[in-house]
Design an enzyme around this catalytic site. Structure first.
Site, PDB file in Angstrom:
ATOM      1  N   TYR A  94      84.350  49.090  71.019  1.00 10.54           N
ATOM      2  CA  TYR A  94      84.503  50.248  70.118  1.00 10.54           C
ATOM      3  C   TYR A  94      85.594  51.200  70.621  1.00 10.54           C
ATOM      4  CZ  TYR A  94      82.718  54.277  67.346  1.00 10.54           C
ATOM      5  OH  TYR A  94      82.559  55.349  66.495  1.00 10.54           O
TER       6      TYR A  94
ATOM      7  N   LYS B  63      88.898  52.197  68.596  1.00  8.04           N
ATOM      8  CA  LYS B  63      89.166  53.589  68.208  1.00  8.04           C
ATOM      9  C   LYS B  63      90.452  54.111  68.835  1.00  8.04           C
ATOM     10  CE  LYS B  63      85.740  54.471  65.400  1.00  8.04           C
ATOM     11  NZ  LYS B  63      86.035  54.402  63.947  1.00  8.04           N
TER      12      LYS B  63
HETATM   13  N1  LIG Z   1      78.382  59.333  64.062  1.00  5.40           N
HETATM   14  C1  LIG Z   1      79.174  59.613  65.092  1.00  5.40           C
HETATM   15  O1  LIG Z   1      78.768  60.283  66.071  1.00  5.40           O
HETATM   16  C2  LIG Z   1      80.610  59.140  65.100  1.00  5.40           C
HETATM   17  C3  LIG Z   1      81.413  59.558  66.163  1.00  5.40           C
HETATM   18  C4  LIG Z   1      82.747  59.146  66.208  1.00  5.40           C
HETATM   19  C5  LIG Z   1      83.247  58.327  65.213  1.00  5.40           C
HETATM   20  N2  LIG Z   1      82.448  57.929  64.196  1.00  5.40           N
HETATM   21  C6  LIG Z   1      83.038  57.038  63.176  1.00  5.40           C
HETATM   22  O2  LIG Z   1      82.881  57.628  61.910  1.00  5.40           O
HETATM   23  C7  LIG Z   1      82.751  56.593  60.920  1.00  5.40           C
HETATM   24  C8  LIG Z   1      81.477  56.805  60.111  1.00  5.40           C
HETATM   25  O3  LIG Z   1      80.372  56.815  61.012  1.00  5.40           O
HETATM   26  P1  LIG Z   1      78.871  57.167  60.555  1.00  5.40           P
HETATM   27  O4  LIG Z   1      78.234  57.792  61.740  1.00  5.40           O
HETATM   28  O5  LIG Z   1      78.867  57.850  59.234  1.00  5.40           O
HETATM   29  O6  LIG Z   1      78.286  55.667  60.432  1.00  5.40           O
HETATM   30  P2  LIG Z   1      77.138  55.037  59.511  1.00  5.40           P
HETATM   31  O7  LIG Z   1      76.675  53.824  60.240  1.00  5.40           O
HETATM   32  O8  LIG Z   1      76.132  56.047  59.106  1.00  5.40           O
HETATM   33  O9  LIG Z   1      77.962  54.599  58.201  1.00  5.40           O
HETATM   34  C9  LIG Z   1      78.948  53.610  58.262  1.00  5.40           C
HETATM   35  C10 LIG Z   1      79.113  53.005  56.891  1.00  5.40           C
HETATM   36  O10 LIG Z   1      80.135  51.981  56.987  1.00  5.40           O
HETATM   37  C11 LIG Z   1      79.705  50.875  56.213  1.00  5.40           C
HETATM   38  N3  LIG Z   1      80.340  49.632  56.664  1.00  5.40           N
HETATM   39  C12 LIG Z   1      80.125  48.972  57.816  1.00  5.40           C
HETATM   40  N4  LIG Z   1      80.847  47.844  57.846  1.00  5.40           N
HETATM   41  C13 LIG Z   1      81.561  47.800  56.697  1.00  5.40           C
HETATM   42  C14 LIG Z   1      82.480  46.880  56.148  1.00  5.40           C
HETATM   43  N5  LIG Z   1      82.816  45.767  56.802  1.00  5.40           N
HETATM   44  N6  LIG Z   1      83.026  47.128  54.931  1.00  5.40           N
HETATM   45  C15 LIG Z   1      82.666  48.270  54.256  1.00  5.40           C
HETATM   46  N7  LIG Z   1      81.791  49.170  54.722  1.00  5.40           N
HETATM   47  C16 LIG Z   1      81.246  48.944  55.924  1.00  5.40           C
HETATM   48  C17 LIG Z   1      78.191  50.832  56.419  1.00  5.40           C
HETATM   49  O11 LIG Z   1      77.556  50.052  55.420  1.00  5.40           O
HETATM   50  C18 LIG Z   1      77.838  52.313  56.373  1.00  5.40           C
HETATM   51  O12 LIG Z   1      77.531  52.760  55.071  1.00  5.40           O
HETATM   52  C19 LIG Z   1      82.792  55.273  61.691  1.00  5.40           C
HETATM   53  O13 LIG Z   1      84.102  54.765  61.700  1.00  5.40           O
HETATM   54  C20 LIG Z   1      82.392  55.689  63.081  1.00  5.40           C
HETATM   55  O14 LIG Z   1      82.860  54.779  64.054  1.00  5.40           O
HETATM   56  C21 LIG Z   1      81.130  58.310  64.119  1.00  5.40           C
END
Ligand SMILES: NC(=O)c1ccc[n+]([C@@H]2O[C@H](COP(=O)([O-])OP(=O)(O)OC[C@H]3O[C@@H](n4cnc5c(N)ncnc54)[C@H](O)[C@@H]3O)[C@@H](O)[C@H]2O)c1
Length: 253
Positions: free
Chosen positions: A154, A158
């Site tokens: 990851y 990123k």
């Molecule tokens: N939550 C955190 O603390 C955090 C921190 C840093 C970065 N992020 C990044 O922010 C973004 C959103 O994170 P989140 O916490 O809302 O995650 P989440 O798991 O709640 O939502 C992610 C969504 O992406 C969809 N998804 C996964 N694989 C997919 C694919 N192949 N095609 C289409 N859709 C797909 C899932 O179905 C889900 O609805 C991600 O890129 C994550 O890496 C999150």
């Protein structure tokens, strides 16, 4: 494109979490929004929230790591909503493990969704942006880009998205297209709830422990990230490109 015409945005991974909050936020700013996620039916709640508030939205089922599905999805958005000129590459997954336990598929899945997915989506959307002479791409990076135990896959993806963002900015700037990255810290979503479960902690305790390490003494909410994304996608941000904004309740280095 005239500036009075409604701009069309695609937000990937918008069925829930940060993507859903971003889709709702961009719609509130007057964008027509394609709510894209793996399962079209799972996009219904986000679409209903937007339409109930008087906005325009379309649910699109698509795996962002599949080139044919991405091409078809972007063309469907162009036909049904209009040419997409705002793209938020938000879809993401975790497959955390220490290096010695990480499987090939843990590595490949994370690379395919984050990096290949962002590449395929950007490549499919860029022609619409070039034709419009306007575009906004925002890629979701993470504080983990700086290194995080158990996330060699990851953190590499990123960090890779930051280089991808800067190169998009260089290549596409002359067409009126900007590219920026938002790198969240700890945001309370299903993703972090799943991490809490994996390490055997209740989600409330997990958030409280994280908050003690964050200067503003709270974890983030999806809306905190949607606000940053809304800035980068706005018409007024045309001179801001190739940047990475950490949105983490404090400085990171
Ligand atoms: N939550 C955190 O603390 C955090 C921190 C840093 C970065 N992020 C990044 O922010 C973004 C959103 O994170 P989140 O916490 O809302 O995650 P989440 O798991 O709640 O939502 C992610 C969504 O992406 C969809 N998804 C996964 N694989 C997919 C694919 N192949 N095609 C289409 N859709 C797909 C899932 O179905 C889900 O609805 C991600 O890129 C994550 O890496 C999150």
């Amino acid at each position: 494109m005239s500036t009075t015409e409604q701009r069309v945005a695609i937000v990937t991974g918008a069925a829930r979490g940060i993507g859903a909050a971003t889709a709702v936020r961009l719609a509130a700013e007057g964008r027509a929004v394609a709510v894209l996620d793996l399962d079209e039916a799972a996009c219904k709640d986000t679409v209903d929230t937007i339409t109930a508030a008087g906005g325009r939205a379309l649910a699109v089922g698509c795996d962002v790591s599949d080139a044919a599905q991405v091409e078809a999805a972007v063309e469907r958005v162009a036909a049904e909503l209009g040419a997409p000129t705002v793209l938020v590459n938000n879809a993401g997954v975790l497959r955390d493990n220490l290096l010695f336990k990480m499987s090939d598929s843990d590595w490949d899945t994370v690379m395919n969704v984050h990096l290949r997915g962002a590449f395929l989506m950007a490549r499919a959307c860029q022609k619409h942006m070039v034709d419009a002479g306007f575009g906004r791409v925002v890629n979701l990076s993470s504080s983990s880009a700086l290194g995080n135990r158990g996330q060699v896959n990851y953190s590499a993806a990123k960090a890779g998205l930051q280089g991808f963002t800067k190169t998009l900015a260089i290549e596409l700037g002359k067409f009126g297209i900007t590219a920026n990255a938002v790198a969240p810290g700890f945001i309370a979503t299903d993703m972090t709830a799943a991490t809490a479960e994996r390490v055997g902690m209740g989600f409330e305790d997990f958030q409280a422990a994280a908050a003690t390490q964050i200067p503003v003494r709270r974890v983030g909410e999806p809306a905190d990230i949607a606000n940053a994304i809304a800035f980068f996608t706005g018409d007024a941000a045309g001179f801001v490109s190739g940047q990475v904004m950490y949105v983490a309740g404090g400085p990171l280095n």
